[in-house]
Enzyme design. Structure first.
Site, PDB file in Angstrom:
ATOM      1  N   GLY A  48       0.779  -1.243   0.000  1.00 29.65           N
ATOM      2  CA  GLY A  48       0.000   0.000   0.000  1.00 29.65           C
ATOM      3  C   GLY A  48       0.803   1.280   0.000  1.00 29.65           C
ATOM      4  O   GLY A  48       0.342   2.296  -0.520  1.00 29.65           O
ATOM      5  N   GLU A 103       3.772   4.074   5.909  1.00 24.92           N
ATOM      6  CA  GLU A 103       2.512   3.355   5.682  1.00 24.92           C
ATOM      7  C   GLU A 103       1.565   4.212   4.853  1.00 24.92           C
ATOM      8  O   GLU A 103       1.624   5.442   4.899  1.00 24.92           O
ATOM      9  CB  GLU A 103       1.830   3.075   7.028  1.00 24.92           C
ATOM     10  CG  GLU A 103       2.174   1.735   7.640  1.00 24.92           C
ATOM     11  CD  GLU A 103       1.488   0.572   6.935  1.00 24.92           C
ATOM     12  OE1 GLU A 103       1.148   0.683   5.748  1.00 24.92           O
ATOM     13  OE2 GLU A 103       1.300  -0.461   7.594  1.00 24.92           O
ATOM     14  N   ASP A 104       0.663   3.559   4.142  1.00 25.26           N
ATOM     15  CA  ASP A 104      -0.410   4.311   3.472  1.00 25.26           C
ATOM     16  C   ASP A 104      -1.512   4.660   4.477  1.00 25.26           C
ATOM     17  O   ASP A 104      -2.057   5.757   4.443  1.00 25.26           O
ATOM     18  CB  ASP A 104      -0.973   3.519   2.282  1.00 25.26           C
ATOM     19  CG  ASP A 104      -1.383   2.101   2.654  1.00 25.26           C
ATOM     20  OD1 ASP A 104      -0.913   1.582   3.691  1.00 25.26           O
ATOM     21  OD2 ASP A 104      -2.171   1.493   1.909  1.00 25.26           O
ATOM     22  N   ASP A 107      -5.057   1.855  10.186  1.00 26.94           N
ATOM     23  CA  ASP A 107      -6.506   1.620  10.162  1.00 26.94           C
ATOM     24  C   ASP A 107      -6.953   1.082  11.529  1.00 26.94           C
ATOM     25  O   ASP A 107      -7.300   1.836  12.420  1.00 26.94           O
ATOM     26  CB  ASP A 107      -6.795   0.652   9.016  1.00 26.94           C
ATOM     27  CG  ASP A 107      -8.250   0.522   8.688  1.00 26.94           C
ATOM     28  OD1 ASP A 107      -9.082   0.911   9.519  1.00 26.94           O
ATOM     29  OD2 ASP A 107      -8.588   0.016   7.604  1.00 26.94           O
ATOM     30  N   THR A 108      -6.887  -0.237  11.740  1.00 29.71           N
ATOM     31  CA  THR A 108      -7.179  -0.765  13.081  1.00 29.71           C
ATOM     32  C   THR A 108      -5.970  -0.585  14.002  1.00 29.71           C
ATOM     33  O   THR A 108      -6.113  -0.594  15.227  1.00 29.71           O
ATOM     34  CB  THR A 108      -7.503  -2.274  13.032  1.00 29.71           C
ATOM     35  OG1 THR A 108      -6.338  -2.970  12.577  1.00 29.71           O
ATOM     36  CG2 THR A 108      -8.668  -2.571  12.103  1.00 29.71           C
ATOM     37  N   GLY A 109      -4.777  -0.464  13.408  1.00 28.64           N
ATOM     38  CA  GLY A 109      -3.541  -0.345  14.205  1.00 28.64           C
ATOM     39  C   GLY A 109      -2.829  -1.674  14.397  1.00 28.64           C
ATOM     40  O   GLY A 109      -1.744  -1.717  14.974  1.00 28.64           O
ATOM     41  N   THR A 111      -1.341  -3.612  12.175  1.00 28.59           N
ATOM     42  CA  THR A 111      -0.080  -3.638  11.431  1.00 28.59           C
ATOM     43  C   THR A 111       0.947  -2.753  12.127  1.00 28.59           C
ATOM     44  O   THR A 111       2.131  -3.105  12.223  1.00 28.59           O
ATOM     45  CB  THR A 111      -0.311  -3.185   9.974  1.00 28.59           C
ATOM     46  OG1 THR A 111      -1.361  -3.979   9.419  1.00 28.59           O
ATOM     47  CG2 THR A 111       0.946  -3.348   9.133  1.00 28.59           C
ATOM     48  N   ASP A 163      -5.985  -0.190  -1.925  1.00 31.59           N
ATOM     49  CA  ASP A 163      -6.740  -1.014  -2.867  1.00 31.59           C
ATOM     50  C   ASP A 163      -8.070  -1.490  -2.314  1.00 31.59           C
ATOM     51  O   ASP A 163      -8.305  -1.477  -1.104  1.00 31.59           O
ATOM     52  CB  ASP A 163      -5.926  -2.256  -3.236  1.00 31.59           C
ATOM     53  CG  ASP A 163      -5.861  -3.261  -2.079  1.00 31.59           C
ATOM     54  OD1 ASP A 163      -5.460  -2.852  -0.967  1.00 31.59           O
ATOM     55  OD2 ASP A 163      -6.239  -4.430  -2.277  1.00 31.59           O
ATOM     56  N   ARG A 169      -5.215   0.927  -6.853  1.00 28.95           N
ATOM     57  CA  ARG A 169      -4.004   1.473  -6.226  1.00 28.95           C
ATOM     58  C   ARG A 169      -3.405   2.599  -7.070  1.00 28.95           C
ATOM     59  O   ARG A 169      -2.721   3.470  -6.553  1.00 28.95           O
ATOM     60  CB  ARG A 169      -2.936   0.387  -6.081  1.00 28.95           C
ATOM     61  CG  ARG A 169      -3.265  -0.715  -5.081  1.00 28.95           C
ATOM     62  CD  ARG A 169      -2.016  -1.552  -4.835  1.00 28.95           C
ATOM     63  NE  ARG A 169      -2.297  -2.853  -4.270  1.00 28.95           N
ATOM     64  CZ  ARG A 169      -2.384  -3.121  -2.961  1.00 28.95           C
ATOM     65  NH1 ARG A 169      -2.250  -2.155  -2.079  1.00 28.95           N
ATOM     66  NH2 ARG A 169      -2.611  -4.345  -2.534  1.00 28.95           N
TER      67      ARG A 169
END
Ligand code: PRP
Length: 181
Positions: A48, A103-104, A107-109, A111, A163, A169
């Protein structure tokens, strides 16, 4: 009031290319100012981050090392599997070097947690993250996101590296993807 901007797929444009590049210019200068002459390794998280990484490193006017790690938690699904795994690890030795993860989206954290734990084991001098997007719902006390260009709500976004089932993307902007129900 202006009508919402739509892209070639009829998706609502959330952040256009000019806004993205203005955000990146500011972030790049801030990063260069903060690290000054210290050794710096920038690790892009694939897939991403590939477009953001390419633009961000060119906006950081100082020497730096570049590497990539590929992790996956979403596969082709729109929902995280909750299980982050390494597809390809980074190679550059980072002990005593400052490390900036790119990072792109946070989100939830999940990663974020995984990458911080994984890279901390290699004993970098410091470890921070630079992301294009961060969800408003991310608890920044638990997961401090040092550099972010834009904070977004709950919408599912695509483009500029992000994506939906592998597609979109290559958009030069961030758009809202309306998942079929
Ligand atoms: C996406 C994105 C981040 C991660 C963020 O990766 O690129 O790495 O999810 O989500 P989280 O905060 O909920 O963990 P994905 O697993 O979809 O792989 P990709 O980068 O190859 O699209």
């Amino acid at each position: 009031m202006n009508a919402p901007r739509k892209n070639e797929y009829g998706q609502k444009v959330l952040i256009d290319s000019e806004e993205i590049h203005a955000g990146i210019r500011q972030m790049g200068q801030r990063i260069a100012d903060n690290y000054r002459d210290e050794p710096l390794t920038v690790i892009g998280c694939l897939k991403g981050s590939f477009i953001f990484m390419a633009d961000l490193v060119r906006a950081i006017p100082r020497p730096l090392h570049i590497d990539f790690i590929e992790v996956s938690s979403y596969g082709n699904d729109l929902q995280s599997t909750g299980n982050v795994r390494i597809v390809k690890d980074f190679k550059h030795p980072v002990e005593n070097s400052h490390v900036l993860i790119v990072e792109d989206i946070v989100d939830t954290g999940l990663t974020f947690d995984f990458l911080f734990e994984h890279i901390r084991l290699k004993k970098p001098a410091s470890l921070e993250i630079a992301t294009l997007l961060v969800r408003r719902s991310v608890d920044q006390e638990m997961r401090p996101v040092k550099y972010s260009c834009f904070t977004i709500g709950e919408e599912y976004v695509v483009g500029y590296g992000l994506d939906a089932a592998g597609l979109y993307r290559n958009l030069d902007h961030v758009a809202v993807f309306d998942a079929p129900v």
